[in-house]
Scaffold this active site. Structure first.
Site, short mmCIF file in Angstrom:
data_model
loop_
_atom_site.label_atom_id
_atom_site.label_comp_id
_atom_site.label_asym_id
_atom_site.label_seq_id
_atom_site.Cartn_x
_atom_site.Cartn_y
_atom_site.Cartn_z
N ASP A 43 -25.51 -7.99 -57.52
CA ASP A 43 -24.77 -8.38 -58.73
C ASP A 43 -25.52 -7.75 -59.90
O ASP A 43 -26.59 -7.16 -59.72
CB ASP A 43 -24.69 -9.92 -58.87
CG ASP A 43 -23.43 -10.34 -59.63
OD1 ASP A 43 -23.21 -9.84 -60.76
OD2 ASP A 43 -22.65 -11.14 -59.10
N TYR B 53 -6.21 -6.68 -66.88
CA TYR B 53 -6.66 -7.12 -65.55
C TYR B 53 -5.60 -6.79 -64.49
O TYR B 53 -5.91 -6.21 -63.44
CB TYR B 53 -6.94 -8.62 -65.61
CG TYR B 53 -7.31 -9.28 -64.30
CD1 TYR B 53 -8.52 -9.02 -63.67
CD2 TYR B 53 -6.44 -10.20 -63.70
CE1 TYR B 53 -8.87 -9.66 -62.48
CE2 TYR B 53 -6.78 -10.85 -62.52
CZ TYR B 53 -7.98 -10.57 -61.91
OH TYR B 53 -8.32 -11.21 -60.74
P1 NAD Z 1 -16.45 -14.00 -60.85
O1 NAD Z 1 -16.24 -13.56 -62.26
O2 NAD Z 1 -16.85 -15.38 -60.59
O3 NAD Z 1 -17.48 -13.02 -60.14
C1 NAD Z 1 -17.46 -11.64 -60.37
C2 NAD Z 1 -18.89 -11.12 -60.28
O4 NAD Z 1 -18.87 -9.73 -60.61
C3 NAD Z 1 -19.84 -11.81 -61.28
O5 NAD Z 1 -20.93 -12.38 -60.60
C4 NAD Z 1 -20.27 -10.69 -62.22
O6 NAD Z 1 -21.61 -10.77 -62.63
C5 NAD Z 1 -20.04 -9.46 -61.34
N1 NAD Z 1 -19.86 -8.24 -62.13
C6 NAD Z 1 -19.21 -8.07 -63.30
N2 NAD Z 1 -19.32 -6.79 -63.70
C7 NAD Z 1 -20.05 -6.15 -62.76
C8 NAD Z 1 -20.51 -4.81 -62.62
N3 NAD Z 1 -20.27 -3.87 -63.54
N4 NAD Z 1 -21.24 -4.50 -61.51
C9 NAD Z 1 -21.52 -5.44 -60.59
N5 NAD Z 1 -21.15 -6.73 -60.67
C10 NAD Z 1 -20.40 -7.06 -61.76
O7 NAD Z 1 -15.11 -13.63 -60.07
P2 NAD Z 1 -14.59 -14.23 -58.68
O8 NAD Z 1 -13.69 -15.34 -59.00
O9 NAD Z 1 -15.69 -14.44 -57.75
O10 NAD Z 1 -13.67 -13.01 -58.24
C11 NAD Z 1 -14.02 -12.13 -57.19
C12 NAD Z 1 -12.82 -11.22 -56.96
O11 NAD Z 1 -11.68 -12.03 -56.62
C13 NAD Z 1 -12.40 -10.39 -58.16
O12 NAD Z 1 -11.91 -9.15 -57.72
C14 NAD Z 1 -11.26 -11.18 -58.75
O13 NAD Z 1 -10.37 -10.37 -59.48
C15 NAD Z 1 -10.62 -11.72 -57.50
N6 NAD Z 1 -9.79 -12.90 -57.76
C16 NAD Z 1 -10.34 -14.07 -58.17
C17 NAD Z 1 -9.51 -15.16 -58.44
C18 NAD Z 1 -10.06 -16.47 -58.92
O14 NAD Z 1 -9.27 -17.36 -59.29
N7 NAD Z 1 -11.38 -16.67 -58.92
C19 NAD Z 1 -8.13 -15.04 -58.24
C20 NAD Z 1 -7.60 -13.82 -57.84
C21 NAD Z 1 -8.44 -12.76 -57.57
N1 SER Z 2 -7.62 -16.61 -61.32
C1 SER Z 2 -7.62 -15.24 -61.71
C2 SER Z 2 -7.66 -15.11 -63.19
O1 SER Z 2 -7.25 -16.04 -63.83
C3 SER Z 2 -6.38 -14.58 -61.17
O2 SER Z 2 -6.71 -13.35 -60.68
O3 SER Z 2 -8.04 -14.09 -63.68
#
Ligand code: NAD
Ligand code: SER
Length: 325
Positions: free
Chosen positions: A33, A139
């Site tokens: 990360d 996004y």
């Molecule tokens: P999050 O924001 O909790 O975690 C993302 C991580 O990426 C963070 O720890 C951040 O430090 C890291 N990051 C940001 N920029 C970076 C970079 N340049 N290099 C390396 N690391 C970097 O997000 P999440 O909820 O764990 O999401 C993970 C994936 O799932 C993402 O692709 C997100 O779009 C997708 N997603 C999440 C949700 C949700 O509700 N949480 C829903 C749909 C899709």
């Molecule tokens: N839960 C995510 C967001 O709100 C959907 O990708 O960005």
């Protein structure tokens, strides 16, 4: 060393790590990360910015990586505040992962997509895999572009890249990272710590959600399904749909006096473009997807775990679960 998990310190990564450790052995998993000190439960952790293609290639070579779970991203709320950052991290990061995977002969890549790929022109009450992809956020634009790249790398380079369009993810261990569905986590943290919550979306806002246990299981099931069953790069998946008012009703079964006020902000407009109900029949047909957690099961598990957490640890003790804001 075989498995790389970029973005491992985030909401999904912090819980996926345990599942990947269980399946492959923790010594086989490298978690990265921007700030590796955020990553818990990892034997191997390093700093990696996914926009740095050379650093990514170097890590893949040094650790002999052959499978990637790419979770590094900027989510929708933060992305609308800083679309240029979202473009850089989500587009360059994903391209770098795919290119590095192609060059190094990586066996399999998982990278989540999102319901944010949808926007204008959909039937929000029943949004299927083939609905138009015309997102209204940066996004969403980056997620549609990523899906197109997945198609391209599968067809052109035979890269086994698989993706799920997650709805709002609900979990208790790690604070969500700047998404527009974060209210569906914040509301539980408020319920166990205080008697009220102020929501940043209206009470009649209906969206699809998945509880983290289902999210992790869906990733594992997708990634272990035989390649011939995977008939699309990205699949719709869902758990249940609920309005913010319905979350409040579900929580009041355990906290009868819990009060919710509504002060919609810029995230209301984002979620107003998203599906309310997801049709995930392709995932059900192709690799037997079936969610286990509905709204009340999610509420019960969230409240139980958060209540235990807040009575056994202080929010300033370095734990991953912060106080609700
Ligand atoms: P999050 O924001 O909790 O975690 C993302 C991580 O990426 C963070 O720890 C951040 O430090 C890291 N990051 C940001 N920029 C970076 C970079 N340049 N290099 C390396 N690391 C970097 O997000 P999440 O909820 O764990 O999401 C993970 C994936 O799932 C993402 O692709 C997100 O779009 C997708 N997603 C999440 C949700 C949700 O509700 N949480 C829903 C749909 C899709
Ligand atoms: N839960 C995510 C967001 O709100 C959907 O990708 O960005």
């Amino acid at each position: 060393m075989r498995i790389l998990v970029p973005g491992a310190g985030g909401q999904i990564g912090s819980e996926l790590i345990s599942a990947v450790n269980r399946r492959h052995g923790e010594d086989q998993v490298l978690c990265t990360d921007l700030d590796p000190s955020r990553i818990k439960d990892a034997v191997h952790r390093e700093a990696l910015d996914v926009t740095d293609a050379a650093a990514l290639r170097d890590i893949i070579r040094r650790y002999e990586i052959n499978e990637i779970y790419h979770l590094a991203a900027i989510l929708s709320g933060t992305g609308e505040k800083n679309p240029q950052l979202a473009y850089r991290v989500n587009m360059d990061g994903t391209f770098n992962i795919l290119e590095a995977a192609r060059e190094s002969g990586i066996a399999k890549v998982f990278a989540p997509s999102s319901i944010a790929v949808f926007g204008r022109g959909i039937n929000r009450a029943n949004t299927g895999d083939e609905a138009p992809l015309r997102p209204a956020t940066m996004y969403g634009v980056t997620k549609v572009s990523a899906e197109l790249l997945f198609d391209y790398y599968r067809d052109r380079y035979d890269l086994d890249v698989r993706s799920l369009r997650f709805p709002g993810v609900i979990s208790w261990k790690t604070e969500p990272g700047g998404g527009s569905t974060d209210y569906a986590v914040d509301i539980y943290r408020s319920a166990v710590q205080r008697a009220s919550y102020t929501s940043f979306v209206r009470e009649n806002t209906v969206l699809p959600f998945m509880y983290m246990s289902d999210v992790i299981r869906s990733i594992e099931e997708l990634m272990t399904a035989p390649a011939e069953n995977i008939r699309r790069s990205a699949y719709n998946v869902t758990g249940f749909s609920a309005s913010c008012a319905e979350f409040a009703v579900s929580i009041r079964r355990r906290f009868p006096g819990f009060r919710v006020d509504y002060e919609p902000d810029f995230r209301q407009e984002i979620v107003d473009h998203w599906p309310q109900i997801i049709d995930d029949h392709h995932a059900r047909e192709d690799w037997d997807w079936k969610p286990e957690y509905g709204l009340d099961e999610t509420s019960d598990d969230m409240i139980e775990n958060l209540s235990r957490f807040f009575t056994t640890s202080r929010p300033d003790s370095g734990s991953q679960v912060p106080e609700a804001s």
